[in-house]
Design a protein around this motif. Structure first.
Motif, PDB file in Angstrom:
ATOM      1  N   LEU A 188       0.852  -1.183   0.000  1.00 19.60           N
ATOM      2  CA  LEU A 188       0.000   0.000   0.000  1.00 19.60           C
ATOM      3  C   LEU A 188       0.886   1.231   0.000  1.00 19.60           C
ATOM      4  N   LYS A 189       0.541   2.185  -0.844  1.00 20.51           N
ATOM      5  CA  LYS A 189       1.373   3.373  -0.974  1.00 20.51           C
ATOM      6  C   LYS A 189       0.517   4.628  -0.759  1.00 20.51           C
ATOM      7  N   PRO A 190       1.114   5.668  -0.170  1.00 25.65           N
ATOM      8  CA  PRO A 190       0.363   6.898   0.058  1.00 25.65           C
ATOM      9  C   PRO A 190       0.090   7.623  -1.252  1.00 25.65           C
ATOM     10  N   PRO A 191      -0.899   8.531  -1.229  1.00 24.37           N
ATOM     11  CA  PRO A 191      -1.727   8.908  -0.077  1.00 24.37           C
ATOM     12  C   PRO A 191      -2.787   7.851   0.218  1.00 24.37           C
ATOM     13  N   PHE A 192      -2.880   7.470   1.478  1.00 28.01           N
ATOM     14  CA  PHE A 192      -3.863   6.478   1.898  1.00 28.01           C
ATOM     15  C   PHE A 192      -5.213   7.163   2.122  1.00 28.01           C
ATOM     16  N   LEU A 193      -6.291   6.558   1.627  1.00 26.71           N
ATOM     17  CA  LEU A 193      -7.645   7.012   1.963  1.00 26.71           C
ATOM     18  C   LEU A 193      -8.144   6.126   3.089  1.00 26.71           C
ATOM     19  N   ILE A 194      -8.177   6.674   4.289  1.00 29.82           N
ATOM     20  CA  ILE A 194      -8.556   5.918   5.478  1.00 29.82           C
ATOM     21  C   ILE A 194      -9.971   6.301   5.872  1.00 29.82           C
ATOM     22  N   GLN A 195     -10.862   5.317   5.844  1.00 36.27           N
ATOM     23  CA  GLN A 195     -12.271   5.526   6.170  1.00 36.27           C
ATOM     24  C   GLN A 195     -12.546   4.950   7.558  1.00 36.27           C
ATOM     25  N   SER A 196     -12.687   5.807   8.544  1.00 38.95           N
ATOM     26  CA  SER A 196     -13.036   5.352   9.888  1.00 38.95           C
ATOM     27  C   SER A 196     -14.531   5.054   9.940  1.00 38.95           C
ATOM     28  N   VAL A 197     -14.865   3.869  10.427  1.00 41.37           N
ATOM     29  CA  VAL A 197     -16.261   3.411  10.497  1.00 41.37           C
ATOM     30  C   VAL A 197     -16.627   3.281  11.967  1.00 41.37           C
ATOM     31  N   LEU A 198     -17.572   4.087  12.420  1.00 40.95           N
ATOM     32  CA  LEU A 198     -17.907   4.132  13.841  1.00 40.95           C
ATOM     33  C   LEU A 198     -19.393   3.851  14.056  1.00 40.95           C
ATOM     34  N   GLY A 199     -19.679   3.185  15.183  1.00 42.51           N
ATOM     35  CA  GLY A 199     -21.067   2.959  15.565  1.00 42.51           C
ATOM     36  C   GLY A 199     -21.674   1.671  15.053  1.00 42.51           C
ATOM     37  N   VAL A 200     -20.887   0.803  14.407  1.00 43.04           N
ATOM     38  CA  VAL A 200     -21.387  -0.511  13.988  1.00 43.04           C
ATOM     39  C   VAL A 200     -21.278  -1.467  15.169  1.00 43.04           C
ATOM     40  N   THR A 201     -22.333  -2.220  15.457  1.00 46.17           N
ATOM     41  CA  THR A 201     -22.283  -3.183  16.548  1.00 46.17           C
ATOM     42  C   THR A 201     -21.181  -4.196  16.278  1.00 46.17           C
ATOM     43  N   GLY A 202     -20.199  -4.238  17.168  1.00 43.90           N
ATOM     44  CA  GLY A 202     -19.035  -5.082  16.980  1.00 43.90           C
ATOM     45  C   GLY A 202     -17.771  -4.276  16.741  1.00 43.90           C
ATOM     46  N   GLY A 203     -17.926  -2.983  16.458  1.00 42.62           N
ATOM     47  CA  GLY A 203     -16.781  -2.109  16.219  1.00 42.62           C
ATOM     48  C   GLY A 203     -16.710  -0.985  17.235  1.00 42.62           C
ATOM     49  N   MET A 204     -15.919   0.035  16.923  1.00 41.77           N
ATOM     50  CA  MET A 204     -15.757   1.155  17.846  1.00 41.77           C
ATOM     51  C   MET A 204     -17.034   1.963  17.973  1.00 41.77           C
ATOM     52  N   SER A 205     -17.213   2.566  19.116  1.00 38.94           N
ATOM     53  CA  SER A 205     -18.383   3.395  19.368  1.00 38.94           C
ATOM     54  C   SER A 205     -18.308   4.672  18.548  1.00 38.94           C
ATOM     55  N   ALA A 206     -19.441   5.361  18.478  1.00 36.98           N
ATOM     56  CA  ALA A 206     -19.538   6.569  17.643  1.00 36.98           C
ATOM     57  C   ALA A 206     -19.544   7.823  18.497  1.00 36.98           C
ATOM     58  N   ASP A 207     -18.641   7.891  19.468  1.00 35.03           N
ATOM     59  CA  ASP A 207     -18.588   9.088  20.306  1.00 35.03           C
ATOM     60  C   ASP A 207     -17.340   9.898  19.988  1.00 35.03           C
ATOM     61  N   ALA A 208     -17.250  11.056  20.599  1.00 39.78           N
ATOM     62  CA  ALA A 208     -16.152  11.975  20.290  1.00 39.78           C
ATOM     63  C   ALA A 208     -14.797  11.378  20.630  1.00 39.78           C
ATOM     64  N   ASP A 209     -14.723  10.589  21.703  1.00 35.12           N
ATOM     65  CA  ASP A 209     -13.452   9.972  22.075  1.00 35.12           C
ATOM     66  C   ASP A 209     -12.956   9.029  20.979  1.00 35.12           C
ATOM     67  N   SER A 210     -13.873   8.275  20.363  1.00 34.76           N
ATOM     68  CA  SER A 210     -13.478   7.354  19.295  1.00 34.76           C
ATOM     69  C   SER A 210     -12.992   8.117  18.069  1.00 34.76           C
ATOM     70  N   VAL A 211     -13.702   9.185  17.722  1.00 34.63           N
ATOM     71  CA  VAL A 211     -13.285   9.996  16.582  1.00 34.63           C
ATOM     72  C   VAL A 211     -11.878  10.540  16.825  1.00 34.63           C
ATOM     73  N   TYR A 212     -11.650  11.079  18.006  1.00 28.96           N
ATOM     74  CA  TYR A 212     -10.341  11.657  18.321  1.00 28.96           C
ATOM     75  C   TYR A 212      -9.259  10.584  18.329  1.00 28.96           C
ATOM     76  N   PHE A 213      -9.539   9.417  18.918  1.00 31.59           N
ATOM     77  CA  PHE A 213      -8.544   8.346  19.020  1.00 31.59           C
ATOM     78  C   PHE A 213      -8.168   7.832  17.629  1.00 31.59           C
ATOM     79  N   MET A 214      -9.171   7.708  16.747  1.00 27.78           N
ATOM     80  CA  MET A 214      -8.889   7.294  15.368  1.00 27.78           C
ATOM     81  C   MET A 214      -7.951   8.300  14.705  1.00 27.78           C
ATOM     82  N   ARG A 215      -8.248   9.575  14.826  1.00 30.47           N
ATOM     83  CA  ARG A 215      -7.432  10.603  14.191  1.00 30.47           C
ATOM     84  C   ARG A 215      -6.031  10.638  14.793  1.00 30.47           C
ATOM     85  N   GLN A 216      -5.951  10.584  16.098  1.00 29.82           N
ATOM     86  CA  GLN A 216      -4.660  10.643  16.793  1.00 29.82           C
ATOM     87  C   GLN A 216      -3.771   9.467  16.365  1.00 29.82           C
TER      88      GLN A 216
END
Length: 308
Positions: A188-216
């Motif tokens: 895989l070579k940059p630029p990477f298109l990274i799609q964060s998927v939040l709020g699916v049962t079984g995955g990360m929650s859809a709250d602000a902490d998850s959004v920030y942690f994904m970005r960080q």
């Protein structure tokens, strides 16, 4: 200047919602094409695409069905064609790749790890129109969306040599590290298109902490070598997109991700959701990328280099 511009992706139909859940979910190829054209006119630069059996709305990997709407979308829009390689429950890896192999699109989705996805609770909420829908949803209680390292490598090696790049879907933090694994190997070579998927049962929650942690975490792993996008499933759709946009992300909407436009109100089209997120972006003072700008930002091979 494209710096800071927001790419809007629209996922038109998906493979998990069933037709009974919304009369507005596009099923027939002509309707998928119509919805895609309207979403493009509303501001979507990327169209994320699955196919449905036109007889009963069940997800299908059939390249023949894809070819009943892809040429029209290509001819009547300038949007980036993005074909799913995730397919749907029960599909083999070979089946999931059929349409993408035939078309060699600019972009394909790529799930970056195995996932438990559970929609079984929805099986008791509807009087279903088709006999496949209820058992399909019930079976998700025991569903693993299989995307092993071998599977991911196979998808990259199959589609990458033709110039196809990837919308890398990350349902949890480990999936970001999986991108780094394949990047370290040069697959895989940059630029990477990274799609964060939040709020699916079984995955990360859809709250602000998850959004920030994904970005960080993505910042730490990839620095400036990626374009970040995200979406929230179901009722989280617009909130998550807004949070992400405030932090510099691109966004994804569409009836694959949520059937609703507001609390308790079904969206009557994919374009409704594109227009809503565009209004929000406008109010935030953010500029929306055109398809040409999205192609440049993502390093895509161009619409003239696909098999349509």
């Amino acid at each position: 200047m494209m710096k800071g511009k927001v790419i809007i992706s629209c996922a038109l139909t998906g493979s998990m919602h069933t037709p009974t859940m919304s009369a507005f979910l596009p099923v027939e190829p002509a309707k998928i094409a119509e919805e895609g054209i309207a979403a493009y006119k509303a501001g979507a630069a990327i169209l994320h695409l699955h196919a449905r059996d036109p007889e009963n709305g069940r997800p299908t990997p059939s390249a023949d069905v894809f070819m009943q709407f892809l040429p029209q979308l290509h001819a009547e829009t300038d949007a980036v064609i993005n074909i799913s390689t995730g397919g749907g429950p029960g599909m083999t890896l070979e089946e999931r790749l059929r349409a993408a192999v035939q078309v060699s699109p600019e972009l394909c989705s790529l799930n970056m790890g195995c996932m438990n996805i559970n929609l079984s609770e929805l099986a008791s909420r509807y009087d279903f129109k088709y006999d496949w829908e209820k058992p399909f949803l019930e079976a998700t209680e025991d569903l693993i969306a299989k995307n092993t390292f071998k599977d991911i490598g196979h998808i990259i090696r199959t589609l990458g040599p033709g110039g196809t790049r990837f919308e890398m879907e990350c349902y949890e933090i480990g999936h970001l590290h999986n991108i780094a694994f394949f990047a370290d190997k040069g697959l895989l070579k940059p630029p990477f298109l990274i799609q964060s998927v939040l709020g699916v049962t079984g995955g990360m929650s859809a709250d602000a902490d998850s959004v920030y942690f994904m970005r960080q975490t993505a910042d730490r792993l990839f620095g400036k070598d990626y374009i970040w996008s995200l979406f929230g499933a179901g009722r989280h759709q617009m909130n998550v997109c807004t949070m992400g946009a405030l932090m510099g992300s691109s966004v994804r909407v569409g009836l694959e991700d949520s059937l609703f436009i507001s609390k308790g109100q079904l969206a009557q089209s994919n374009a409704d959701q594109v227009l809503k997120i565009r209004r929000i972006l406008d109010e935030l003072g953010l500029e929306v990328a055109t398809p040409a700008e999205a192609r440049q930002m993502l390093g895509l091979k161009g619409r003239d280099n696909i098999n349509l």
